[in-house]
Enzyme design. Structure first.
Site, PDB file in Angstrom:
ATOM      1  N   LYS A 208     -26.447 -15.739 -25.338  1.00 14.12           N
ATOM      2  CA  LYS A 208     -25.931 -16.119 -24.015  1.00 14.12           C
ATOM      3  C   LYS A 208     -27.078 -16.688 -23.190  1.00 14.12           C
ATOM      4  O   LYS A 208     -27.773 -15.980 -22.464  1.00 14.12           O
ATOM      5  CB  LYS A 208     -25.299 -14.916 -23.320  1.00 14.12           C
ATOM      6  N   SER A 404     -16.663 -19.880 -23.542  1.00 17.22           N
ATOM      7  CA  SER A 404     -16.842 -18.735 -22.666  1.00 17.22           C
ATOM      8  C   SER A 404     -15.572 -18.504 -21.834  1.00 17.22           C
ATOM      9  O   SER A 404     -14.530 -18.164 -22.380  1.00 17.22           O
ATOM     10  CB  SER A 404     -18.074 -18.925 -21.784  1.00 17.22           C
TER      11      SER A 404
END
Length: 611
Positions: A208, A404
């Site tokens: 991430k 996402s």
């Protein structure tokens, strides 16, 4: 003497106040006049546009596809039909693919002529969208009509489209700039440190990497690994498609790209990337001859693709009463309403609820072209999609980006379609906290506080968070991530442990996502629409309605005047200055989009800008 001074002072003040009020009144009058003049000017342009006749499509015309545009998934936010007189800076994907396929069976259209260079902006003209346009051109070519392409300069995106043509021509002094794909993120950590801006992050998922530009000066090994894999997948898909169209192997294209860097006409011809080298006037003369134009002062018979799509394409009128609604989630996901370039959680949830309650809408297709954003906004939308899925089929079509938060809203689709070049996954969560304590202190500004609880006043930019406060935020991020994993596992019918393994915030291409079970089928938006119609029992006889709808002129004017900013009327910089301005504006826009009330986000890495 004192009385005289006071009288003089009163006189001066009176004159000052009178002058100030006069200037204020003049400013108000000027502003009002400017607004009225602006409205009159817009109205006059629209009136002139409405007086323009729809372009006549004469028999034997070429459909001219000027690539000098940004191809978006969603319809334009403002409907100014007829105002552009055929030229479009923005083209909607479904509109132009429908028009190209319609032209294949239109006896008036002799062929398609491609020229110009794409102008990608924001999330537009992504490789997944271009693959759909390419498929439509391939279908047109299969009808037996020619697709001709001409350029003096072509980027990877331009050539990817042009390569499907029956014949590709290049200017003798032209070039193909197709060196491969690259992602070159900008890092701000050094600037933040220099100017005293503090940043603290909480995140889950070793891949991430959204926060890295704020915390590092280079890529982490994990981010480098995922980006390399993603670019390899996308590039491999592109040169495979080009190779099939041009009759050469992907390996041969790669060899030419690596040997040349910038591919000149002779090398392009030798590598079979183009069919001929010709000047523009030679190409125009050929088209004039083909379309039967003999006058030296006239050009060849033609109709612009944008105008043709608006005025000449006649979709079949369905005899049934069912509708399939296409909802375009294009842009950053934000909490609340959002603007026309964003996916506002409250606004989209309200639209989906309305479609769920509309008995004439038999199925919903969610078209996602989003890198994600606010967790709160994504969950608000997903909640309504889950409710809608209990009442009617909800099919997901992934565009160039569905990562996402974009995947968050997709996870419960009855079936998920993606293109091989779609960027998806990035199942991870992060929080980002700024503080300006050092910056403020260096300029003589200090802060103090009183509070009634241990964590009171913790949501502030006046100081860094304490370790205990950061631990609270990390627990919240951990919990949201566990919810994300659970939702994907439930929606995709996968084991949570497997989702945990492939998540970690890692981005995947559409082709890899299908192998992993995150996507059901590789296909286009039209494939998803057809599937939705069948699932709803409508067969192929249904009407397609699109949301959000384009605003008409009066609505657009009201919105423009409501948000009027004189600075927005300045001329756009070009060249190097324009690139720097665009980069900075993009960075600030991304920061403005970080409006989640909890400060928690599900967004793909901001640095995946493929060039």
């Amino acid at each position: 003497m004192e009385g005289l001074k006071q009288a003089s002072l009163r006189f001066v003040m009176k004159n000052f106040i009178t002058s100030m009020l006069g200037a204020l009144v003049a400013l108000v009058v000027f502003s009002t006049g400017a607004c009225l003049l602006f409205i009159f000017f817009i109205g006059a342009i629209v009136a002139m546009g409405q007086q323009k006749k729809a372009p006549e499509v004469t028999s034997g015309s070429y459909l001219v596809f000027d690539l000098s545009a940004n191809i978006t998934d969603a319809p334009p936010p403002i409907d100014l039909d007829g105002l552009s007189a055929g030229r479009n800076d923005v083209l909607q994907l479904r509109s132009i693919t429908r028009a190209i396929r319609f032209a294949a069976h239109d006896n008036r259209i002799r062929g398609v002529f491609l020229l110009g260079n794409l102008s990608p902006k924001a999330l537009g003209s992504g490789f997944a969208a271009l693959r759909e346009v390419r498929a439509a051109l391939s279908d047109f070519r299969a009808s037996g009509k020619p697709v001709l392409a001409y350029f003096d300069y072509a980027t990877t995106r331009d050539f990817y489209l042009a390569s499907v043509a029956t014949e590709v021509a290049i200017d003798p002094y032209g070039l193909i700039h197709m060196p491969g794909l690259a992602s070159q993120p900008v890092f701000y950590a050094g600037a933040f440190e220099k100017y005293g801006i503090g940043i603290q992050v909480t995140r889950v998922g070793k891949f991430k990497s959204y926060v890295e530009p704020f915390t590092r000066t280079d890529m982490s090994p994990e981010n480098r690994e995922q980006l390399q894999k993603l670019l390899d997948d996308v590039w491999g898909s592109l040169i495979s498609d080009i190779g099939r169209s041009r009759g050469v192997t992907a390996e041969a294209i790669q060899a030419t790209v690596d040997a040349e860097g910038i591919i000149r006409p002779a090398a392009a011809l030798k590598a079979h990337l183009v069919d001929k080298v010709a000047y523009r006037d030679e190409m125009i003369d050929r088209l004039k001859k083909e379309t039967g134009v003999t006058s030296a002062t006239e050009s060849f018979r033609q109709v612009p693709l944008g105008a043709y799509a608006r005025t000449a394409v006649r979709p079949p009128v369905p005899s049934g009463h069912g509708q399939v609604a296409v909802v375009y989630a294009e842009g950053d996901i934000v909490d609340g309403e959002g603007d026309s370039t964003e996916v506002g959680g409250a606004r989209f949830a309200r639209e989906i609820r309305s479609l769920r309650e509309d008995s004439s809408v038999k199925a919903i297709v969610l078209r996602v072209n989003s890198p994600g954003g606010s967790v709160s906004g994504a969950e608000t939308i997903q909640r309504e999609l889950r409710l809608a899925g209990k009442a009617k089929p909800v099919i997901v079509s992934m565009g160039s980006y569905a990562a996402s938060g974009g995947y968050w809203i997709s996870a419960y689709g009855n079936r998920i379609f993606a293109e091989p070049t779609t960027i998806t996954g990035s199942i991870g969560v992060f929080g980002i906290q700024f503080d300006v304590q050092k910056l403020a202190n260096e300029h003589g500004i200090t802060f103090d506080s009183v509070k009634t609880g241990k964590y009171a006043g913790s949501i502030t930019i006046e100081r860094p968070k304490t370790e205990e406060e950061m631990a609270v935020l990390q627990r919240m991020v951990d919990w949201v991530y566990s919810q994300f994993i659970a939702k994907v596992a439930e929606g995709r019918k996968l084991k949570p442990t497997f989702v945990e393994e492939i998540a970690q915030g890692r981005v995947w291409s559409g082709a890899e996502a299908k192998k992993l079970g995150l996507v059901d089928e590789l296909g286009s938006l039209n494939d998803a629409i057809r599937y939705a119609g069948k699932q709803a029992g409508l067969g192929s006889n249904f009407k397609v309605v699109e949301y959000p709808r384009s605003k008409n002129l009066s609505e657009a004017l009201a919105e423009i005047l409501g948000k009027y900013e004189p600075a927005s009327l300045h001329a756009r910089e070009t060249g190097l200055v324009g690139q720097i301005v665009d980069e900075l504006e993009g960075a600030f826009a991304r920061l403005r989009a970080l409006n989640d009330p909890r400060g928690i986000y599900a967004r793909m890495p901001m640095e995946i800008a493929i060039r």
